[in-house]
Design a protein around this motif. Structure first.
Motif, PDB file in Angstrom:
ATOM      1  N   GLU A 233      51.072  49.399 -43.143  1.00 49.24           N
ATOM      2  CA  GLU A 233      50.406  48.200 -42.646  1.00 49.24           C
ATOM      3  C   GLU A 233      49.892  48.431 -41.226  1.00 49.24           C
ATOM      4  N   LEU A 234      48.711  47.921 -40.943  1.00 50.80           N
ATOM      5  CA  LEU A 234      48.129  48.013 -39.607  1.00 50.80           C
ATOM      6  C   LEU A 234      48.802  47.012 -38.675  1.00 50.80           C
TER       7      LEU A 234
ATOM      8  N   HIS B 184      54.530  53.829 -36.279  1.00 48.08           N
ATOM      9  CA  HIS B 184      53.937  55.142 -36.045  1.00 48.08           C
ATOM     10  C   HIS B 184      52.703  55.002 -35.153  1.00 48.08           C
ATOM     11  N   TRP B 185      52.495  56.000 -34.257  1.00 53.28           N
ATOM     12  CA  TRP B 185      51.342  56.038 -33.365  1.00 53.28           C
ATOM     13  C   TRP B 185      50.465  57.238 -33.712  1.00 53.28           C
TER      14      TRP B 185
ATOM     15  N   LEU C  67      43.059  55.333 -42.005  1.00 53.14           N
ATOM     16  CA  LEU C  67      43.606  54.015 -42.304  1.00 53.14           C
ATOM     17  C   LEU C  67      43.445  53.673 -43.784  1.00 53.14           C
ATOM     18  N   ALA C  68      42.312  54.040 -44.359  1.00 50.71           N
ATOM     19  CA  ALA C  68      42.084  53.762 -45.779  1.00 50.71           C
ATOM     20  C   ALA C  68      43.120  54.472 -46.647  1.00 50.71           C
ATOM     21  N   SER C  69      43.453  55.699 -46.294  1.00 49.27           N
ATOM     22  CA  SER C  69      44.424  56.464 -47.077  1.00 49.27           C
ATOM     23  C   SER C  69      45.835  55.929 -46.923  1.00 49.27           C
TER      24      SER C  69
ATOM     25  N   LEU D 264      50.788  51.874 -36.963  1.00 48.83           N
ATOM     26  CA  LEU D 264      51.081  51.473 -38.336  1.00 48.83           C
ATOM     27  C   LEU D 264      52.572  51.203 -38.487  1.00 48.83           C
ATOM     28  N   ARG D 265      52.924  50.505 -39.529  1.00 50.38           N
ATOM     29  CA  ARG D 265      54.331  50.321 -39.855  1.00 50.38           C
ATOM     30  C   ARG D 265      54.528  50.413 -41.361  1.00 50.38           C
TER      31      ARG D 265
END
Length: 249
Positions: A192-193, A169-170, A183-185, A210-211
């Motif tokens: 995963e980053l 995902h972008w 990112l925290a959520s 993210l994936r």
């Protein structure tokens, strides 16, 4: 005039509905002089229990729409912009410079389909409010439409949507802080980053890739993406799409 037709589901007054709309004409609308809206409401003969069209009636409804389209193509003063199916009815929407002529020709087009009851209603709508506020999808609905296009392409390649696989995902943000909140959520939910950048061109220069690992059947992937989409909006971000591999297992 531009033609880029697509459809999407939604709720209208808490009832299921389906909209088929010409997205391409939005760049030209409202078209000067086409200030009257004509709605042809067709009462379906055998709708589903939820008010949408049934398989049994599908072919005949296509014939009706083809008949209306032939008439419209012959009239320069009428533009077909979309339709809504809901509550046992199918509503066709046309903008015109001459409502009287449009009503007459549409009525004639319905003559071969005498088994159907229908009604015609005319409104003044110079700003094309019905097109933009009722037919045209909002950003969340556009994302669902994009999801459907991706799923259709994968299906054409023989993909088995029930196979769990990596989905990327972008997302883009205006600040590093808003990106960190997002990112925290997501990491707490198993995402995963993969990568992040601080120098993307545009109003949202802070990016994330993210994936996560999931099946991509309609319900599963749409629920996941809409959650990311809504969370990005809450963090002043913009969800920009997803991709995955073809899995034929």
């Amino acid at each position: 005039m531009s033609n880029n037709w697509d459809f999407y589901p939604l709720l209208v007054e808490d009832e299921p509905a389906s909209i088929f709309v010409n997205l391409g004409i939005a760049a030209e609308a409202p078209i000067d002089g086409f200030a009257q809206l004509v709605c042809l409401r067709l009462f379906m003969l055998s709708p589903r229990d939820d008010g949408l069209s049934s398989r049994e009636e599908f072919d005949r409804l296509c014939e009706v729409e083809d008949g209306l389209s032939v008439v419209i193509e012959e009239m320069e003063e009428v533009v077909f912009v979309g339709r809504i199916t809901a509550d046992g009815c199918r509503d066709f929407f046309f903008y015109t410079t001459n409502a009287t002529a449009a009503e007459s020709r549409l009525s004639q087009a319905m003559v071969p389909f005498g088994e159907y009851e229908f009604e015609l209603v005319v409104h003044d709508d110079e700003a094309w409010a019905v097109y933009f506020e009722l037919l045209y999808p909002n950003p969340r609905q556009k994302q669902l439409m994009q999801n459907n296009r991706v799923l259709a392409c994968l299906a054409e390649e023989g993909d088995n949507c029930e196979v769990v696989r990596e989905v990327s995902h972008w997302i883009y943000f205006p600040t590093a802080e808003s990106r960190a909140d997002f990112l925290a959520s997501t990491t707490s939910e198993g995402y995963e980053l993969v990568d992040q950048r601080d120098d993307v061109e545009g109003e949202r220069p802070y990016s994330l890739i993210l994936r996560h690992f999931t099946a991509i059947d309609y319900s599963t992937i749409n629920n996941a993406i809409l959650w990311l989409f809504d969370l990005a909006q809450m963090c002043q971000g913009n969800y920009d799409g997803w991709e995955t591999s073809v899995e034929r297992g």
